[in-house]
Design an enzyme around this catalytic site. Structure first.
Site, PDB file in Angstrom:
ATOM      1  N   LYS A 136      26.413  40.413  83.917  1.00  0.00           N
ATOM      2  CA  LYS A 136      26.976  39.143  84.384  1.00  0.00           C
ATOM      3  C   LYS A 136      27.313  39.180  85.864  1.00  0.00           C
ATOM      4  O   LYS A 136      27.222  38.169  86.548  1.00  0.00           O
ATOM      5  CB  LYS A 136      28.199  38.742  83.549  1.00  0.00           C
ATOM      6  CG  LYS A 136      27.828  38.534  82.092  1.00  0.00           C
ATOM      7  CD  LYS A 136      28.550  37.410  81.404  1.00  0.00           C
ATOM      8  CE  LYS A 136      27.839  37.109  80.099  1.00  0.00           C
ATOM      9  NZ  LYS A 136      28.540  36.254  79.181  1.00  0.00           N
TER      10      LYS A 136
ATOM     11  N   LYS B 235      18.435  39.727  73.886  1.00  0.00           N
ATOM     12  CA  LYS B 235      19.392  39.053  72.995  1.00  0.00           C
ATOM     13  C   LYS B 235      19.328  37.528  73.173  1.00  0.00           C
ATOM     14  O   LYS B 235      19.228  37.055  74.306  1.00  0.00           O
ATOM     15  CB  LYS B 235      20.804  39.550  73.358  1.00  0.00           C
ATOM     16  CG  LYS B 235      21.916  39.017  72.468  1.00  0.00           C
ATOM     17  CD  LYS B 235      23.306  39.359  73.011  1.00  0.00           C
ATOM     18  CE  LYS B 235      23.867  38.202  73.801  1.00  0.00           C
ATOM     19  NZ  LYS B 235      25.314  38.192  73.951  1.00  0.00           N
TER      20      LYS B 235
ATOM     21  N   LYS C   7      23.303  31.903  74.815  1.00  0.00           N
ATOM     22  CA  LYS C   7      23.452  30.481  75.113  1.00  0.00           C
ATOM     23  C   LYS C   7      23.318  30.222  76.609  1.00  0.00           C
ATOM     24  O   LYS C   7      23.137  29.103  77.036  1.00  0.00           O
ATOM     25  CB  LYS C   7      24.780  29.971  74.574  1.00  0.00           C
ATOM     26  CG  LYS C   7      25.988  30.715  75.109  1.00  0.00           C
ATOM     27  CD  LYS C   7      27.216  30.385  74.270  1.00  0.00           C
ATOM     28  CE  LYS C   7      28.356  31.292  74.627  1.00  0.00           C
ATOM     29  NZ  LYS C   7      29.320  31.452  73.565  1.00  0.00           N
TER      30      LYS C   7
HETATM   31  P1  ATP Z   1      26.625  34.688  76.345  1.00  0.00           P
HETATM   32  O1  ATP Z   1      25.402  34.640  75.464  1.00  0.00           O
HETATM   33  O2  ATP Z   1      26.824  33.475  77.165  1.00  0.00           O
HETATM   34  O3  ATP Z   1      26.752  35.972  77.063  1.00  0.00           O
HETATM   35  P2  ATP Z   1      27.937  35.258  73.954  1.00  0.00           P
HETATM   36  O4  ATP Z   1      27.404  34.228  73.025  1.00  0.00           O
HETATM   37  O5  ATP Z   1      27.428  36.640  73.890  1.00  0.00           O
HETATM   38  O6  ATP Z   1      27.847  34.668  75.402  1.00  0.00           O
HETATM   39  P3  ATP Z   1      30.531  34.916  72.770  1.00  0.00           P
HETATM   40  O7  ATP Z   1      30.492  33.461  72.656  1.00  0.00           O
HETATM   41  O8  ATP Z   1      31.848  35.395  73.131  1.00  0.00           O
HETATM   42  O9  ATP Z   1      29.507  35.430  73.847  1.00  0.00           O
HETATM   43  O10 ATP Z   1      30.002  35.621  71.443  1.00  0.00           O
HETATM   44  C1  ATP Z   1      30.742  35.494  70.280  1.00  0.00           C
HETATM   45  C2  ATP Z   1      30.211  36.352  69.169  1.00  0.00           C
HETATM   46  O11 ATP Z   1      28.834  36.116  68.923  1.00  0.00           O
HETATM   47  C3  ATP Z   1      30.326  37.861  69.429  1.00  0.00           C
HETATM   48  O12 ATP Z   1      30.792  38.488  68.262  1.00  0.00           O
HETATM   49  C4  ATP Z   1      28.924  38.286  69.741  1.00  0.00           C
HETATM   50  O13 ATP Z   1      28.692  39.630  69.402  1.00  0.00           O
HETATM   51  C5  ATP Z   1      28.127  37.353  68.856  1.00  0.00           C
HETATM   52  N1  ATP Z   1      26.766  37.141  69.372  1.00  0.00           N
HETATM   53  C6  ATP Z   1      26.438  36.557  70.538  1.00  0.00           C
HETATM   54  N2  ATP Z   1      25.099  36.506  70.684  1.00  0.00           N
HETATM   55  C7  ATP Z   1      24.563  37.103  69.569  1.00  0.00           C
HETATM   56  C8  ATP Z   1      23.221  37.359  69.122  1.00  0.00           C
HETATM   57  N3  ATP Z   1      22.176  37.010  69.840  1.00  0.00           N
HETATM   58  N4  ATP Z   1      23.062  37.961  67.933  1.00  0.00           N
HETATM   59  C9  ATP Z   1      24.129  38.319  67.173  1.00  0.00           C
HETATM   60  N5  ATP Z   1      25.408  38.113  67.542  1.00  0.00           N
HETATM   61  C10 ATP Z   1      25.640  37.512  68.721  1.00  0.00           C
END
Ligand code: ATP
Ligand code: LTN
Length: 334
Positions: A114, A198, A201
Site C-alpha cells: 500500500k 488476490k 476491491k
Molecule cells: P483491499 O482489498 O482494499 O486491500 P481488503 O478487502 O483486503 O482491502 P478488508 O476490507 O479489511 O480489506 O478485508 C476484510 C476481510 O476480508 C479480511 O478478513 C480479509 O482477509 C478478507 N479478504 C479480503 N480479500 C480477500 C480475498 N480475496 N479472499 C479471501 N479473503 C479476503
C-alpha cells in the site's frame, strides 16, 4: 455468554465489499456465531489510512453494518459496533505503538504494497505503518481467543501475537494471545483477470472482482470473462490458477471439497463451469442484496444496533485498557 470463547473480527468500510471479503471472512463469521461470544466491528479508523470522501465513508459504514446483518449475523447474539465509537481502540493502539518496532512494521507485506501506491517514502502517511498496531489493539482489548480472517491477514495476526506476548513479558500476564482462524475454502479468492493476485476491491479493473452488490447480469458477465487457460480440462491445480479459483469459489459457496467439484466436472467444459459458478454466486448473494437494500433505509434500526454494541464494547474494552494502564504505571483516575 460466560464460558464461551471470544471471537473478534472486522472489515474496513473503505470500498464496496467483494466476494473475497464475503467468502474469506463474513460467511465464516455467520457459522461461528452460535459457538462463540463474537464481536464484529466496522473498522472505520482503519479505513482512513487511505483518503476517504466523508459522505462516502458515512454511507459505506452504515451499509457495511447492514451487510453484516443481511449476511446472517444476528444482532441479538453478537456485539456489533463501529470502531470509532469505542475510543479505547485508539488509546490501546498508542500503548502498543510504544512497544512495536519500526522494523517489524516496515516488513509487513500490506504496508509494502500500500505504501508503494502512495508514492515515495516522504508522502506515505504514518497511519499506514501503524495500521497493524491498531488491529492488534482491536483484538487484544476483548481478550480474544480467535480471529476469523482471510489468509492475507495471517501476518498481521502474527504481529498481534508478538505484541501481546511482548506486553506480557514486560509487564506480566495481561493480554490473551489470539489465534487466527483461516477457512479451508475461500481463504484467498483470486483476481478474475490475473488469477495469481488476490481479489481486491481496490483493483482498477472492475472485471477483476465481483462485488457483493453486483446485479445478476454483471456477475454473469464478469464470470464469463474470467481468465482461464487453453488446457481444456477442469483440474484443481496450481498450473490452472483461473480454474482453481472458480473451483474455490464454488467450493466455498456450496460447502464441498475442491476434489468433489473436480470429479463432478470431469469431461465437462469451461463454459458449463463458469455458468454454474455464476449461478451459485447469484443464488448466494440475491437474498443478502435484497435484505441490505431494506436495512439501509431503516436508519433507526441500525442506530439501535450500533449504539447498544458500542456500549457493551466500551465496557469490555475498558476493563483491559485499565489493566494495561495500571501495569504501565499510569495513575488510575479513581
Ligand atoms: P483491499 O482489498 O482494499 O486491500 P481488503 O478487502 O483486503 O482491502 P478488508 O476490507 O479489511 O480489506 O478485508 C476484510 C476481510 O476480508 C479480511 O478478513 C480479509 O482477509 C478478507 N479478504 C479480503 N480479500 C480477500 C480475498 N480475496 N479472499 C479471501 N479473503 C479476503
Ligand atoms: N486489517 C484487516 C481489518 C481489521 C481486522 C481487525 C480484522 C482491522 N482490525 C481486527 C480482524 C480483527 C483487513 O482485513 N484488512
Amino acid at each position: 455468554m460466560e464460558g464461551k470463547k471470544i471471537i473478534f473480527s472486522g472489515i474496513q468500510p473503505s470500498g464496496e465489499l467483494t466476494i473475497g471479503n464475503y467468502l474469506g471472512a463474513l460467511k465464516n463469521w455467520v457459522k461461528l456465531q452460535d459457538e462463540y461470544d463474537c464481536y464484529f466491528c466496522v473498522v472505520d479508523l482503519h479505513a482512513i489510512t487511505v483518503k476517504q470522501e466523508p459522505k462516502d465513508l458515512r454511507r459505506r459504514t452504515l451499509e457495511l453494518l447492514a451487510i453484516y446483518i443481511a449476511a446472517g449475523i444476528d444482532p441479538r447474539k453478537n456485539t456489533m459496533f463501529i470502531q470509532s465509537h469505542v475510543p479505547q481502540h485508539a488509546e490501546a493502539a498508542w500503548l502498543l505503538n510504544c512497544i512495536a518496532y519500526m522494523g517489524e512494521l516496515q516488513r509487513m507485506t500490506q504496508f509494502k504494497d500500500k505504501s508503494s501506491k502512495q508514492g515515495s517514502g516522504a508522502s506515505v502517511n504514518a497511519g499506514l505503518l501503524n495500521y497493524p498496531v491498531l488491529m492488534a489493539a482491536d483484538i487484544i482489548l476483548y481478550q480474544t481467543d480467535l480471529v476469523p480472517v482471510g489468509k492475507d491477514q495471517k501476518q498481521h495476526l502474527e504481529l498481534t501475537r508478538n505484541l501481546a506476548e511482548r506486553f506480557n513479558g514486560l509487564y506480566s500476564d495481561t493480554l490473551k494471545v489470539p489465534d487466527p482462524y483461516i477457512p479451508k475454502a475461500g481463504a484467498k479468492i483470486m483476481d478474475l483477470q490475473e488469477p495469481t493476485k488476490k481479489m481486491s476491491k481496490s483493483s482498477d479493473n472492475p472485471n477483476a472482482y465481483i462485488l457483493m452488490m453486483d446485479p445478476p447480469e454483471v456477475i454473469k458477465k464478469k464470470i464469463s470473462r474470467a481468465v482461464t487457460d487453453t488446457l481444456g480440462v477442469i483440474k484443481y491445480s496450481d498450473e490452472q490458477p483461473g480454474i482453481k479459483n472458480l473451483i474455490n469459489i464454488l467450493s466455498a459457496i456450496k460447502g464441498l471439497n475442491p476434489e468433489e467439484i473436480e470429479l463432478e466436472y470431469q469431461g465437462k467444459g469451461y463454459a458449463e463451469l463458469k455458468n454454474d459458478v455464476a449461478e451459485a454466486i447469484i443464488g448466494e448473494l440475491k437474498p443478502i442484496q435484497d435484505k441490505v437494500k431494506e436495512l439501509v433505509n431503516d436508519k433507526e434500526y441500525l442506530k439501535n444496533i450500533y449504539k447498544e454494541g458500542a456500549e457493551k464494547a466500551r465496557y469490555i474494552a475498558n476493563k483491559t485498557l485499565r489493566k494495561m494502564k495500571k501495569k504501565i504505571g499510569f495513575i488510575p483516575q479513581e
